[in-house]
Write a protein that holds these residues in place. Structure first.
Motif, PDB file in Angstrom:
ATOM      1  N   GLU A 362       0.830  -1.210   0.000  1.00 49.24           N
ATOM      2  CA  GLU A 362       0.000   0.000   0.000  1.00 49.24           C
ATOM      3  C   GLU A 362       0.861   1.256   0.000  1.00 49.24           C
ATOM      4  O   GLU A 362       1.972   1.276   0.537  1.00 49.24           O
ATOM      5  CB  GLU A 362      -0.906   0.032   1.234  1.00 49.24           C
ATOM      6  N   ALA A 363       0.317   2.314  -0.626  1.00 49.01           N
ATOM      7  CA  ALA A 363       0.897   3.653  -0.549  1.00 49.01           C
ATOM      8  C   ALA A 363      -0.255   4.645  -0.581  1.00 49.01           C
ATOM      9  O   ALA A 363      -1.280   4.380  -1.217  1.00 49.01           O
ATOM     10  CB  ALA A 363       1.855   3.899  -1.719  1.00 49.01           C
ATOM     11  N   ALA A 387      -4.680  -5.365 -21.635  1.00 47.18           N
ATOM     12  CA  ALA A 387      -4.138  -6.664 -21.242  1.00 47.18           C
ATOM     13  C   ALA A 387      -2.762  -6.530 -20.612  1.00 47.18           C
ATOM     14  O   ALA A 387      -1.946  -5.690 -21.013  1.00 47.18           O
ATOM     15  CB  ALA A 387      -4.070  -7.589 -22.455  1.00 47.18           C
ATOM     16  N   GLY A 388      -2.520  -7.362 -19.608  1.00 51.40           N
ATOM     17  CA  GLY A 388      -1.176  -7.519 -19.067  1.00 51.40           C
ATOM     18  C   GLY A 388      -0.686  -6.431 -18.146  1.00 51.40           C
ATOM     19  O   GLY A 388       0.481  -6.429 -17.756  1.00 51.40           O
ATOM     20  N   VAL A 389      -1.551  -5.484 -17.726  1.00 51.98           N
ATOM     21  CA  VAL A 389      -1.075  -4.420 -16.841  1.00 51.98           C
ATOM     22  C   VAL A 389      -1.206  -4.856 -15.379  1.00 51.98           C
ATOM     23  O   VAL A 389      -2.015  -5.714 -15.028  1.00 51.98           O
ATOM     24  CB  VAL A 389      -1.833  -3.089 -17.069  1.00 51.98           C
ATOM     25  N   THR A 390      -0.387  -4.247 -14.534  1.00 50.13           N
ATOM     26  CA  THR A 390      -0.418  -4.502 -13.097  1.00 50.13           C
ATOM     27  C   THR A 390      -0.772  -3.203 -12.385  1.00 50.13           C
ATOM     28  O   THR A 390      -0.135  -2.170 -12.629  1.00 50.13           O
ATOM     29  CB  THR A 390       0.944  -5.026 -12.610  1.00 50.13           C
ATOM     30  N   GLN A 410       2.695  -0.843 -15.686  1.00 49.24           N
ATOM     31  CA  GLN A 410       2.393  -0.834 -14.251  1.00 49.24           C
ATOM     32  C   GLN A 410       1.823   0.526 -13.829  1.00 49.24           C
ATOM     33  O   GLN A 410       2.243   1.565 -14.332  1.00 49.24           O
ATOM     34  CB  GLN A 410       3.645  -1.132 -13.434  1.00 49.24           C
ATOM     35  N   LEU A 411       0.886   0.470 -12.886  1.00 49.10           N
ATOM     36  CA  LEU A 411       0.403   1.670 -12.206  1.00 49.10           C
ATOM     37  C   LEU A 411       0.642   1.439 -10.722  1.00 49.10           C
ATOM     38  O   LEU A 411      -0.066   0.652 -10.081  1.00 49.10           O
ATOM     39  CB  LEU A 411      -1.084   1.902 -12.486  1.00 49.10           C
ATOM     40  N   PRO A 412       1.665   2.077 -10.146  1.00 48.51           N
ATOM     41  CA  PRO A 412       2.027   1.790  -8.752  1.00 48.51           C
ATOM     42  C   PRO A 412       0.923   2.196  -7.774  1.00 48.51           C
ATOM     43  O   PRO A 412       0.052   3.021  -8.073  1.00 48.51           O
ATOM     44  CB  PRO A 412       3.287   2.643  -8.536  1.00 48.51           C
TER      45      PRO A 412
END
Length: 424
Positions: A362-363, A387-390, A410-412
């Motif tokens: 978490e952030a 597709a395939g994103v985190t 990625q989306l942090p």
């Protein structure tokens, strides 16, 4: 002029900004809840279950979905020749045009609607709470105490009382004082925002305070009536009641529906919750699917695994996909080999194959930590996840996204992708 003993004025015009992207294009009372329902279904069902058949619904913010859902009131048996349900948006008068600027101002602008029914009593409700309540019992209390105003109250833990409008009542339940979110509360009886007014008291008070900017019941009408010696009583309600005005409260109240013995029961025969239901096929559960402790609505097609989640109508969950602790709303499609953990995904979204939502540490959210918190991912309606994103935790997404919106797919945690026009 037609005579009705009590009519209902249901305030359903709020934006619900604390629900973030869930309400970027619909009013809070129109947000789906418990799979196939919308939030406004609960007060509307309470009305007809209480024998009240004349309901004015005051709309303002993004009313289209709400108006379409309510229609002429058929699901709630409110399609009446006399009374029934009426949608009451702001309208242009001969000499002015203004939005509803407060709860009481909205009611004041509809004086003619109320006068048409010449009621003895008017019940004021909000359209954004989850509860079951027999308003006839509250009216009986109002009559027994010869009250001018009766406020519905609910006991809350003393350590939480500072978050509410608190009333102080004597042994006869007559209210002697009010405290709006007091630092040191003297009582734990919280106002539920539900009022019964004797008609003359309501009409006279609205007219007297008609020039008050942003006229509100809690801030203006009730203190004005108290100051002028009106008989105001507290009706104590001890059932389930949830204000689902924040994402965490909304998520938590949905999760409570799937407890083995739910605190709020959707399945009681004697107090049904009615809604507008579309004609859709039955749910389909594939041979390899796994479902544990979940609500699965009509038309859902489940090929993967669903744990402790609420799945709306027409939702598709692909093979080898795992959904946990999540709310997936109507007509959303989640592809194959995905993971979804503690997410709220609104209506008509598409999540493509191999996407992973709600992963990592978490952030705090960089944009609105007061809204997007508790480790949740919130995805607004009609959004597209490639597709395939985190995607991490405490994240908000709204709109059609593509690979260029993500850094290395990625989306942090704590980040957002909110397209223009979807800001709240």
């Amino acid at each position: 002029m037609i005579k009705k003993e009590m009519i209902v004025m249901l305030l359903a015009g709020g934006q619900g900004s604390r629900l973030g992207v869930l309400t970027s294009s619909i009013a809070k009372p129109a947000v789906m809840f418990g799979g196939k329902y919308r939030i406004i279904d609960f007060p509307l069902s309470n009305c007809i279950n209480s024998g009240l058949d004349t309901v004015g619904v005051l709309t303002q913010y993004q009313p289209l979905r709400l108006n379409t859902h309510i229609g002429i009131g058929i699901p709630w048996d409110l399609d009446r020749n006399v009374g029934g349900v009426s949608i009451l948006p702001p309208y242009e008068k001969s000499n002015s045009s203004e939005w509803y600027t407060g709860t009481a101002n909205a009611i004041y602008q509809n004086l003619k609607y109320m006068e048409y029914y010449n009621p003895d009593y008017v019940l004021i409700l909000g359209g954004d709470h989850i509860y079951k309540m027999d308003y006839e019992l509250m009216l009986d209390f109002h009559k027994q105490h010869n009250a001018d105003i009766t406020m519905a109250t609910i006991p809350v833990p003393m350590e939480e009382a500072h978050r509410f409008g608190i009333v102080i009542a004597d042994d006869e339940k007559r209210i002697t004082d009010f405290e709006e979110k007091p630092e040191h509360p003297r009582s734990n009886l919280a106002s539920m925002g539900i009022y019964i007014f004797s008609w003359k008291v309501l009409r006279d008070s609205l007219i007297e305070l008609s020039e008050q900017p942003g006229c509100d019941f809690g801030k203006h009408i009730i203190p004005h009536c108290h100051k002028n010696g009106k008989r105001i009583f507290a009706y104590e309600y001890n059932g389930y009641w949830k204000d689902v005005g924040t994402l965490e409260a909304y998520w938590q109240s949905n999760m409570e529906l799937i407890d083995i013995v739910p605190e709020f029961n959707l399945y009681e025969e004697f107090w049904k919750i009615y809604t507008k239901s579309e004609v859709i096929p039955p749910q389909y559960i594939a041979p390899d699917a796994v479902i544990e402790k979940a609500i699965i609505s009509e038309g859902a097609e489940i090929h993967g695994k669903v744990y402790s989640s609420v799945i709306g109508p027409g939702v598709y969950i692909g093979p080898n996909t795992e959904v946990r602790n999540s709310i997936i709303m109507k007509s959303t499609s989640i592809g194959a080999n995905c993971t979804v953990d503690k997410a709220i995904i609104a209506e008509s979204c598409t999540v493509e194959d191999n996407a992973h939502i709600g992963v990592g540490e978490e952030a705090p959210n960089e944009f609105r930590p007061d809204i997007y918190n508790a480790g949740m991912v919130t995805i607004g309606e009609n959004s597209f996840i490639p597709a395939g994103v985190t995607i991490g935790k405490n994240v908000a997404i709204s709109g059609t996204t593509n690979y260029s919106d993500y850094t290395e797919k990625q989306l942090p945690s704590g980040h957002n992708i909110i397209k223009a026009g979807d800001q709240v």
